[in-house]
Structures are given as C-alpha cells and as structure tokens.
Design a protein around this motif. Sequence first.
Motif, PDB file in Angstrom:
ATOM      1  N   ARG A   6     -19.565 -60.997  24.833  1.00 43.06           N
ATOM      2  CA  ARG A   6     -19.439 -62.382  24.424  1.00 43.06           C
ATOM      3  C   ARG A   6     -17.991 -62.829  24.493  1.00 43.06           C
ATOM      4  O   ARG A   6     -17.092 -62.040  24.732  1.00 43.06           O
ATOM      5  N   SER A   7     -17.730 -64.089  24.311  1.00 42.82           N
ATOM      6  CA  SER A   7     -16.358 -64.585  24.157  1.00 42.82           C
ATOM      7  C   SER A   7     -16.368 -65.660  23.092  1.00 42.82           C
ATOM      8  O   SER A   7     -17.331 -66.409  22.970  1.00 42.82           O
ATOM      9  N   ASP A   8     -15.317 -65.708  22.276  1.00 43.70           N
ATOM     10  CA  ASP A   8     -15.258 -66.741  21.245  1.00 43.70           C
ATOM     11  C   ASP A   8     -14.606 -67.984  21.824  1.00 43.70           C
ATOM     12  O   ASP A   8     -14.489 -68.135  23.036  1.00 43.70           O
ATOM     13  N   SER A   9     -14.136 -68.855  20.959  1.00 44.94           N
ATOM     14  CA  SER A   9     -13.593 -70.119  21.437  1.00 44.94           C
ATOM     15  C   SER A   9     -12.248 -69.969  22.116  1.00 44.94           C
ATOM     16  O   SER A   9     -11.742 -70.921  22.699  1.00 44.94           O
ATOM     17  N   LEU A  10     -11.654 -68.788  22.082  1.00 42.88           N
ATOM     18  CA  LEU A  10     -10.346 -68.587  22.693  1.00 42.88           C
ATOM     19  C   LEU A  10     -10.314 -67.425  23.669  1.00 42.88           C
ATOM     20  O   LEU A  10      -9.714 -67.506  24.738  1.00 42.88           O
ATOM     21  N   MET A  11     -10.974 -66.326  23.327  1.00 40.71           N
ATOM     22  CA  MET A  11     -10.715 -65.059  23.998  1.00 40.71           C
ATOM     23  C   MET A  11     -11.871 -64.615  24.884  1.00 40.71           C
ATOM     24  O   MET A  11     -13.035 -64.774  24.549  1.00 40.71           O
ATOM     25  N   SER A  12     -11.494 -64.011  26.042  1.00 44.06           N
ATOM     26  CA  SER A  12     -12.448 -63.310  26.893  1.00 44.06           C
ATOM     27  C   SER A  12     -12.073 -61.829  26.857  1.00 44.06           C
ATOM     28  O   SER A  12     -11.080 -61.426  27.459  1.00 44.06           O
ATOM     29  N   PRO A  13     -12.818 -61.002  26.132  1.00 40.25           N
ATOM     30  CA  PRO A  13     -12.485 -59.582  26.050  1.00 40.25           C
ATOM     31  C   PRO A  13     -12.816 -58.861  27.342  1.00 40.25           C
ATOM     32  O   PRO A  13     -13.905 -59.022  27.893  1.00 40.25           O
ATOM     33  N   ILE A  14     -11.885 -58.056  27.845  1.00 41.96           N
ATOM     34  CA  ILE A  14     -12.128 -57.251  29.039  1.00 41.96           C
ATOM     35  C   ILE A  14     -11.695 -55.815  28.772  1.00 41.96           C
ATOM     36  O   ILE A  14     -10.918 -55.545  27.858  1.00 41.96           O
ATOM     37  N   GLN A  15     -12.181 -54.892  29.601  1.00 47.59           N
ATOM     38  CA  GLN A  15     -11.780 -53.502  29.541  1.00 47.59           C
ATOM     39  C   GLN A  15     -10.911 -53.190  30.754  1.00 47.59           C
ATOM     40  O   GLN A  15     -10.844 -53.976  31.700  1.00 47.59           O
ATOM     41  N   PRO A  16     -10.207 -52.043  30.747  1.00 43.23           N
ATOM     42  CA  PRO A  16      -9.227 -51.753  31.804  1.00 43.23           C
ATOM     43  C   PRO A  16      -9.757 -51.914  33.220  1.00 43.23           C
ATOM     44  O   PRO A  16      -9.054 -52.440  34.093  1.00 43.23           O
ATOM     45  N   GLU A  17     -10.985 -51.500  33.478  1.00 38.39           N
ATOM     46  CA  GLU A  17     -11.518 -51.576  34.836  1.00 38.39           C
ATOM     47  C   GLU A  17     -11.751 -53.006  35.299  1.00 38.39           C
ATOM     48  O   GLU A  17     -11.987 -53.257  36.486  1.00 38.39           O
ATOM     49  N   GLN A  18     -11.671 -53.974  34.378  1.00 44.94           N
ATOM     50  CA  GLN A  18     -11.856 -55.379  34.736  1.00 44.94           C
ATOM     51  C   GLN A  18     -10.540 -56.096  35.042  1.00 44.94           C
ATOM     52  O   GLN A  18     -10.545 -57.284  35.366  1.00 44.94           O
ATOM     53  N   CYS A 153      -8.088 -60.661  27.192  1.00 45.10           N
ATOM     54  CA  CYS A 153      -7.415 -59.629  26.404  1.00 45.10           C
ATOM     55  C   CYS A 153      -8.050 -58.288  26.746  1.00 45.10           C
ATOM     56  O   CYS A 153      -9.271 -58.150  26.717  1.00 45.10           O
ATOM     57  N   VAL A 154      -7.199 -57.302  27.062  1.00 45.87           N
ATOM     58  CA  VAL A 154      -7.710 -55.979  27.444  1.00 45.87           C
ATOM     59  C   VAL A 154      -7.547 -55.006  26.285  1.00 45.87           C
ATOM     60  O   VAL A 154      -6.538 -55.012  25.579  1.00 45.87           O
ATOM     61  N   ARG A 155      -8.565 -54.182  26.114  1.00 48.86           N
ATOM     62  CA  ARG A 155      -8.617 -53.200  25.027  1.00 48.86           C
ATOM     63  C   ARG A 155      -9.393 -52.004  25.551  1.00 48.86           C
ATOM     64  O   ARG A 155     -10.188 -52.123  26.479  1.00 48.86           O
ATOM     65  N   MET A 156      -9.201 -50.838  24.972  1.00 47.27           N
ATOM     66  CA  MET A 156      -9.910 -49.661  25.455  1.00 47.27           C
ATOM     67  C   MET A 156     -11.423 -49.781  25.260  1.00 47.27           C
ATOM     68  O   MET A 156     -12.203 -49.323  26.084  1.00 47.27           O
ATOM     69  N   SER A 157     -11.834 -50.401  24.160  1.00 43.80           N
ATOM     70  CA  SER A 157     -13.263 -50.637  23.933  1.00 43.80           C
ATOM     71  C   SER A 157     -13.429 -51.813  22.980  1.00 43.80           C
ATOM     72  O   SER A 157     -12.631 -51.993  22.057  1.00 43.80           O
ATOM     73  N   ALA A 276      -3.291 -45.156  31.417  1.00 39.26           N
ATOM     74  CA  ALA A 276      -4.458 -45.429  30.574  1.00 39.26           C
ATOM     75  C   ALA A 276      -5.240 -46.632  31.090  1.00 39.26           C
ATOM     76  O   ALA A 276      -6.464 -46.701  30.947  1.00 39.26           O
ATOM     77  N   LEU A 277      -4.535 -47.579  31.693  1.00 37.41           N
ATOM     78  CA  LEU A 277      -5.179 -48.782  32.209  1.00 37.41           C
ATOM     79  C   LEU A 277      -5.541 -48.665  33.685  1.00 37.41           C
ATOM     80  O   LEU A 277      -6.111 -49.591  34.266  1.00 37.41           O
ATOM     81  N   GLY A 278      -5.185 -47.534  34.307  1.00 40.34           N
ATOM     82  CA  GLY A 278      -5.516 -47.344  35.709  1.00 40.34           C
ATOM     83  C   GLY A 278      -4.706 -48.220  36.645  1.00 40.34           C
ATOM     84  O   GLY A 278      -5.154 -48.551  37.747  1.00 40.34           O
ATOM     85  N   ARG A 279      -3.504 -48.600  36.232  1.00 46.89           N
ATOM     86  CA  ARG A 279      -2.645 -49.446  37.051  1.00 46.89           C
ATOM     87  C   ARG A 279      -1.243 -48.836  37.115  1.00 46.89           C
ATOM     88  O   ARG A 279      -0.962 -47.826  36.494  1.00 46.89           O
ATOM     89  N   TYR A 280      -0.354 -49.468  37.882  1.00 47.93           N
ATOM     90  CA  TYR A 280       0.987 -48.922  38.070  1.00 47.93           C
ATOM     91  C   TYR A 280       2.012 -49.661  37.206  1.00 47.93           C
ATOM     92  O   TYR A 280       1.900 -50.861  36.981  1.00 47.93           O
ATOM     93  N   PRO A 281       3.044 -48.924  36.753  1.00 47.62           N
ATOM     94  CA  PRO A 281       4.152 -49.595  36.064  1.00 47.62           C
ATOM     95  C   PRO A 281       5.138 -50.171  37.072  1.00 47.62           C
ATOM     96  O   PRO A 281       5.296 -49.639  38.171  1.00 47.62           O
ATOM     97  N   LEU A 282       5.775 -51.264  36.706  1.00 45.96           N
ATOM     98  CA  LEU A 282       6.914 -51.775  37.476  1.00 45.96           C
ATOM     99  C   LEU A 282       8.176 -51.205  36.844  1.00 45.96           C
ATOM    100  O   LEU A 282       8.468 -51.479  35.684  1.00 45.96           O
ATOM    101  N   THR A 283       8.922 -50.425  37.594  1.00 44.03           N
ATOM    102  CA  THR A 283      10.118 -49.779  37.068  1.00 44.03           C
ATOM    103  C   THR A 283      11.351 -50.593  37.416  1.00 44.03           C
ATOM    104  O   THR A 283      11.629 -50.817  38.587  1.00 44.03           O
ATOM    105  N   PRO A 284      12.100 -51.061  36.434  1.00 42.93           N
ATOM    106  CA  PRO A 284      13.287 -51.880  36.712  1.00 42.93           C
ATOM    107  C   PRO A 284      14.410 -51.067  37.356  1.00 42.93           C
ATOM    108  O   PRO A 284      14.441 -49.830  37.272  1.00 42.93           O
ATOM    109  N   VAL A 285      15.342 -51.767  37.963  1.00 39.84           N
ATOM    110  CA  VAL A 285      16.515 -51.127  38.536  1.00 39.84           C
ATOM    111  C   VAL A 285      17.275 -50.375  37.452  1.00 39.84           C
ATOM    112  O   VAL A 285      17.442 -50.853  36.339  1.00 39.84           O
TER     113      VAL A 285
END
Length: 513
Positions: A6-18, A153-157, A276-285
């Motif tokens: 579901r989603s409330d009046s503000l938030m769409s909850p997603i998980q890392p794979e989304q 908003c992403v959360r583990m579960s 944990a999120l299955g994505r890459y970090p951006l590493t600064p100079v």
Amino acid sequence: MTDVDRSDSLMSPIQPEQLDPGAVIAQSLDNQWVPAQLTRKMIEHGRSLDQVGRRRVREVRAEYFRSLINASQVVVNRAYFYNNDAISRDLVEEGESRAAHRRLLASGAIVPFLLNERHPAEEPPAHLHVRREGFSAWQETLAGMSSGDRVRCVRMSWDDSPGDQENRDRTMIRLYQPFTEKVQGLTAKDIDVLAAQVGVAPEEADRFGERLGEVVGFSNSRRVRREQVVRNTLYEEFVTVPGTNVAEGRYDRDKPFAAEIKQLLDLIYNVNLADALGRYPLTPVGSLRRVVLQEAREARASTVGVVQDPEQLLTFLRRQSFAAVQDRLTPQAVNDLTLHDIWRLRQSPVWNSYIEAFGALTAAPETFHEAAGQVFDRYVRLNSEILKLARERRRARAAAWHPVVEVVVTVGAAVFTAVSGSDLWEVAGTVVPLTVSGSLTGSVQLVLRNRLAGRQEQRFAREIATVRLAGEREWAQFHDLVRRLPGYRDEGGPARAGTASTTTQDNEDLPEY
C-alpha cells in the motif's frame, strides 16, 4: 496485506530490488565524510567538522550535485536530509530550492533510506544526534508535497511482523553483520599493502598493524558479549576525542592512526550499505577505493555485467578515439548552480539521452568500444547544457575544459588506468602482489572528466562492469596482456591505488547505522 502493498498520502514504500538499475549511494553525503587530506589537517589543528564546515560543505555539495547529474537515482540515508548541511540548506530556505527538492523526491530521483523508521517524517529516537533546524525543515518539506505526490522510501522490509521483526532480521543480516565481518577482517589483509594505501610510512607499518589488531580485538570483545559493532562505537574508541559527541567530528591526534582508521571505517560503512541495497557507491575524489579492502568475494548481485575473460577485460584499456570537442568550457564550480538548476537539467532531452546511453553501456559492457563514444558525445552535450545554466547565474564563471575518458580497472589490490582524449593517450598500472587465493574480483569504472582536474568541476565516474577472474593464472594472463599495450608504464607501489582518482543490537531499536 503488508505495508509494502500500500501507500499512504505521502509515501510509496519500496524494497532494494525495486530501486532503479542506475541507482547509486553517494559516499560524500555521509555526515562524517571528509577528504583524507582535510582529515589530517583537522587532527593536526584540533578542528571539528563545524570548524571546517565551509570548505567541507562546498566539496560535499559539489559531489551531491554531481551524483544527481550523473545518476538516474540517488539513495540517501534519511538522517542526512536534516543533519548534512549540504542537503538541508535547500530545505531550510523557502523558495525554489525547497520546491526543487520536493520535485526530486516526487520524481524518485532522490530516495530516502529508512533503517527503523516506517515514515520519512517520523521523529528520530531521543538518543540520536539531530540538527533540529534541519529536521523541522525536512518535516515542512514533506508536509508541503503536492497532492498526489509520493516519496519513494527504501527499507529492508515493510512486513507487518510483530515488533517489525522481519525488517530487523534483514537489516542485521544485510547491514550489521557484514559491517562487523569487514572490520574483523582487517588484520587478515596484507598489512604492508594496506598501510601504504592509507598513507602510512613503511617504517610505521608494523605499529599500524598492531593498532588494527586492537580494532579487531575490540570488535571481537563486543561480539562475544553479544553487543553490536557499529561505526560510532569504533569512532569513540579509536578516532574521536573522549567525551565528545561523534557527530561533532573532533578527531583525536593522541589516538594512534586516528585518520587512517577513520578512512577505513568510512569506506567499510559506505560500501556495506551499497552492497546491502545491491547497488554501487559513488566514491569521491581523494577517498579510499574499495580495492583497499583486498576482498576475495563473489561478484555481488547487481545490474551491471560480469567480466570473467582476461582478453575481454583488456578491451576496456585499449586506446579509444573521440570526436574533437568544439566548446572547450565548463562551469568552474558545479555548486555555483542551484538545486533548481539540477532539476531543470534532469528534465532536458540532453540529460535523458545521456542517462539512456550510460544505461545501454552497463547493460552490455562487451560493446564498450562502440558505446563509450556515444556516452562521451552525450556527456559533452550535457556539459554544454550545464554551462548554459551556469551562465544564467551571473556569478558562475567558465573554465577551460579538455575532456578526457579514463577507464579504471581494479583486480584484487591492483589498479590499471587508461586515459584518452584531447590527443592524449596514457596507460599505467599500480600492481601489488596477490594477497588472496581463489577467485579475484574487482570492477571497471568509467570516468569522464577535465584533463586539468579541478575538484569542483563537473565530472562523471561510474562502475560499468564487475570483474571476476578465476585465479592466479587468469590474473597473470591479464597482467601480461596489459604490459604489452603501447606506452604502458608500471607506476609501482600501492599508495596511488588506494584513493579514487578524478571518482549494529538486540534492544528495542537497532542502533544508528
């Protein structure tokens, strides 16, 4: 039905794979991030984060804008929206910057990461450090979202298990346990290589190794008492001045190797969230690269391709030719733009074309020789659009621009770099002895930048492929192929390889990660 349905009046909850395939985690937004050189000066002169705030925020803000320019989606720890001035300043001031932030949230360009919270506006636990002005502005920003807008908003579960147990369990497995394992593995590395990569003199390597042993021992002692190992606790013991709040960033010069240990903890902390999120970090100079961790791990599940053949890997380092660039100007400082400018840029066909080209490259990295030229061409066009926006801000000045393409291949603890463009061709390697047995992993990074690198200018740095070589024989084959490239030079020593060129508890709530 669970909350994720579901989603409330503000938030769409997603998980890392989304998350979007092109989503990134910007390391510079970490509220403890400081360039390595500035960290040492802070320690030497006893300065806090606030006391170097002007310089630090300028660099963080440039990286923040750069991530929004070069990635389709940026994941941001919720606390950074109100505790990091580089972000919160756009929310504190009413007007077009706050409006632009709302649009970026509503479009999914910015995704808050929630740890224990179930709502982005939820009040933080009383024991956590919170900048109240920033948090009030964050709440007001969310409250002012247009009707029908949703914040992803992403959360583990998001499961409605009793006590939010499923989220707690997944967070422990994906975040806290891997963080502890990486910390406890520090003394399993080649200490001489690790010391050189973080800037420790050879004659100090043994003492540095002993100090790492103390870090690992402290971590082990907490775990056997069933206490969580989190960065703040390690900071208090090995980095910060006793009796001060970690959030103040007062690093203790009387604690041996405080600067180097801080760099390592920050690297582990940020790559861990990305994993944990299955994505890459951006590493600064100027920040440590992941190669420092000397990992022998399986290529993690991700949206980029896996390269396993030494000859295929060599194709990324071979010479490239690109069309001549007519407009040799770039904004002198990316952060002379505003967040509203960044929003406008992301609405342009030029930006969408650029992101599309990069997505095609990561989807098929084997087409590098054909696809890299298209990415470069669209990058040049995008820079012209950025310059146009900068000129609308009369204070924004233009600087000379000589765009080049840099490819960075890491394998194990070795780094190979090829740079081409503006009649330039260079290929070099920083090779260190193998420190692991079995498969060797790494990555291919594409960097688009000004040949005369400036810290505040627009540049692009992204992972385009994961590397996994079966073992020492494949590594030797690849190294031999690279050494045969025309003009190759071996720079020797691991120090340059260490930094980017250019690019947790069984109580009621999990502790701050």
